[in-house]
Design a protein around this motif. Structure first.
Motif, short mmCIF file in Angstrom:
data_model
loop_
_atom_site.label_atom_id
_atom_site.label_comp_id
_atom_site.label_asym_id
_atom_site.label_seq_id
_atom_site.Cartn_x
_atom_site.Cartn_y
_atom_site.Cartn_z
N SER A 262 0.88 -1.16 0.00
CA SER A 262 0.00 0.00 0.00
C SER A 262 0.92 1.21 0.00
CB SER A 262 -0.87 -0.03 1.26
OG SER A 262 -1.74 1.08 1.28
N GLU A 263 0.70 2.13 -0.94
CA GLU A 263 1.61 3.27 -1.04
C GLU A 263 0.90 4.58 -0.77
OE1 GLU A 263 5.20 1.73 -3.78
OE2 GLU A 263 3.64 2.74 -4.91
N ILE A 264 1.65 5.50 -0.18
CA ILE A 264 1.09 6.81 0.13
C ILE A 264 1.83 7.85 -0.71
CG2 ILE A 264 0.63 8.51 1.94
CD1 ILE A 264 0.83 6.12 3.95
N VAL B 210 3.90 12.48 -5.74
CA VAL B 210 5.17 11.81 -5.44
C VAL B 210 4.94 10.72 -4.40
CG1 VAL B 210 7.48 12.11 -4.50
CG2 VAL B 210 6.57 13.81 -6.07
N GLU B 211 5.39 9.53 -4.72
CA GLU B 211 5.30 8.42 -3.78
C GLU B 211 6.22 8.72 -2.61
OE1 GLU B 211 6.34 4.54 -5.42
OE2 GLU B 211 7.06 3.94 -3.44
N ILE B 212 5.67 8.77 -1.40
CA ILE B 212 6.55 8.99 -0.27
C ILE B 212 6.77 7.74 0.58
CG2 ILE B 212 6.36 11.49 -0.11
CD1 ILE B 212 4.26 11.18 2.06
N TRP B 213 5.71 6.91 0.72
CA TRP B 213 5.86 5.80 1.67
C TRP B 213 5.28 4.53 1.08
CZ3 TRP B 213 4.52 6.92 7.54
CH2 TRP B 213 5.22 6.02 8.35
N ASN B 214 6.01 3.46 1.21
CA ASN B 214 5.55 2.16 0.72
C ASN B 214 5.41 1.20 1.90
OD1 ASN B 214 4.95 -0.08 -0.77
ND2 ASN B 214 6.87 -0.12 -1.94
N LEU B 215 4.20 0.69 2.11
CA LEU B 215 3.98 -0.29 3.19
C LEU B 215 3.86 -1.66 2.54
CD1 LEU B 215 1.06 1.56 5.09
CD2 LEU B 215 3.51 2.07 5.19
#
Ligand code: ATP
Ligand code: MG
Ligand code: MG
Ligand code: MG
Length: 471
Positions: free
Chosen positions: A173-175, A199-204
């Motif tokens: 899941s990406e933020i 911009v993709e900042i965080w990848n879970l």
């Protein structure tokens, strides 16, 4: 404005307060993992824990991991200088659960940190899940209350992660952060998603399955969580700028490079690319050398040599002629030394290696550039022929990506297959040419240096409390 140092600390403290053990960054060269060129994510040092081969006392961990994505599976080298968000060297903020919490807590932690601690407005965030992951979708939409208008379900290419062909894998899941309509680019999953607006900042990553050789997925008895957020991208968001290079992580380096070249950042877009490349590459090269990589003609050492040569060529474009690159080590130490004391400890070695490499490449750079101009003037079409690319490599020490970088600036491309063929054909001759161009002398220096340098010991977070008192 939140400085990068405060962001690192807030991240660690937030997860420490949620029971995570603060784990130091491991070096850029992975320990006991010949399959991997460089540490390219926070999870690398925990690979054996995720595989169940190793166990940690605390099933929760948090780190700020130095990473390299130049060469190997993840290679962002050619984006550097051109996109707002890619670096060769960057720092990845990550929290990890080893069979402890899973999706619900991972999502809640991420959302709380971004919206409560960092105070990001939810309407600037965009969330994606793997299209088959109804569980994660429900948590985001029903429990967190994310607006369905800023939410998308994405296919496996971007939102399904695996460690290798077999082993742990699972949905992501990406933020993303929306930098605003003044920047071109569509939301994740849309046809123009490649722009820089979102911009993709965080990848879970939710490690949920074990994949066997036949491709069959078996649910893991104790699923795990691995997350990664780029410090540079988060810093851009929290400092109210769009481009990572406008943050306090890069501006001092860009200013130092501009000063050396007697230029001003912002005056000329082409020169700005070169200044950004220098700021990126001095970080990459200095940390690689600090972590024990020495320039060579193969493997990790060749990645380092390629980055150094690419930097020197960009310096040349800026009008820098004498050895200059090593001069950026001092400003780097000044701005990163507090977070990475090992960098300061290795400073003289770093400067020495960079100076040697630069002196050597300076002997052939000018001639090679002239040769390339001649080739371009004489060729038809837009592809630089493979044998010319090979001659630049063999006689003038131009790595292929360096020639490709120059070609790109002129709207040209290189014939890589032709290069590979010429390379295979003349392999033995090229070895002789390398040995003739000062190789032996510097190889000895590097050998001695490597023998003398201590294995890197991480000291960074010990300063955490002292630093906290200052800010
Ligand atoms: P992108 O799609 O933008 O190339 P990614 O999906 O390849 O990013 P991940 O592998 O998910 O990136 O890594 C986790 C996080 O690390 C990303 O969300 C991003 O914040 C950061 N990151 C990844 N690659 C880079 C890079 N080259 N430079 C700076 N930060 C990066
Ligand atoms: Mg990428
Ligand atoms: Mg991505
Ligand atoms: Mg990603």
């Amino acid at each position: 404005m939140m400085r990068a140092a405060e962001i690192r600390r807030s991240f660690l403290e937030f997860f420490a307060s949620q029971g995570h053990e603060i784990v130091p960054s491991s070096p850029l060269v992975p320990r006991n993992d010949p399959t991997l060129l460089f540490t390219n994510a926070g999870m690398v040092q925990f690979k054996d824990v995720f595989l169940g081969l190793d166990k940690r006392d605390n099933p929760r961990a948090v780190s700020v991991q130095r990473c390299m994505r130049a060469g190997g599976k993840h290679n962002d080298l050619e984006n550097v200088g051109y996109t707002a968000r890619h670096h060769t060297f960057f720092e990845m903020l990550g929290n990890f659960s080893f069979g402890d919490y899973f999706k619900r807590d991972a999502i809640r932690f991420a959302w709380t940190l971004l919206t409560d601690v960092f105070k990001l407005p939810p309407e600037r965030l965009w969330v994606t899940v793997f299209e088959e992951d109804a569980e994660a979708a429900d948590i985001w939409l029903k429990e967190i209350g994310v607006d369905p208008a800023r939410f998308s379900r994405i296919g496996a290419k971007d939102n399904f992660w695996s460690m290798g062909d077999t082993g742990p894998c699972g949905p992501c899941s990406e933020i993303f952060y929306d930098h605003g309509p003044h920047i071109p680019g569509g939301p994740p999953g849309s046809p123009d998603e490649d722009g820089d607006r979102y911009v993709e900042i965080w990848n879970l990553v939710f490690m949920q399955y074990d994949r066997d050789a036949s491709g069959k997925l078996t649910p893991l008895p104790k699923p795990s969580v691995d997350t990664g957020m780029g410090l540079e991208r988060l810093a851009a968001v929290l400092q109210g700028v769009h481009n990572n290079y406008d943050t306090d992580l890069f501006q001092p380096l860009i200013q130092a490079a501009a000063q050396l070249a007697g230029r001003r950042y912002g005056d000329d877009p082409k020169m700005d690319v070169s200044l950004r490349v220098l700021a990126d590459h001095i970080r990459a090269c200095s940390f690689l050398i600090t972590d024990g990589v020495m320039p060579s003609n193969e493997g990790r050492g060749y990645v380092l040599r390629r980055i150094i040569r690419r930097a020197i060529r960009h310096g040349h474009k800026l009008g820098l002629r004498d050895t200059f690159f090593y001069r950026l080590v001092a400003p780097l130490c000044e701005h990163m030394g507090e977070a990475y004391p090992e960098l300061v400890a290795a400073r003289q070695d770093v400067e020495r290696v960079l100076t040697l490499e630069e002196e050597r490449f300076n002997e052939t750079l000018e001639l090679g550039l002239k040769h390339l101009d001649d080739v371009i003037a004489q060729m038809g079409g837009t592809i630089i022929p493979g044998d010319a690319v090979f001659k630049l490599y063999d006689t003038y020490g131009f790595p292929v990506d360096l020639t490709a970088d120059i070609a790109r600036e002129r709207g040209l491309a290189v014939d890589e297959a032709g290069f590979e063929a010429a390379m295979a054909e003349q392999k033995s001759r090229s070895r002789a040419a390398w040995a003739g161009s000062g190789e032996v002398k510097s190889e000895k220096v590097y050998h001695d240096l490597r023998a003398r340098m201590q294995p890197v010991e991480f000291l960074g977070y010990e300063r955490l409390d002292a630093e906290a008192a200052v800010v």
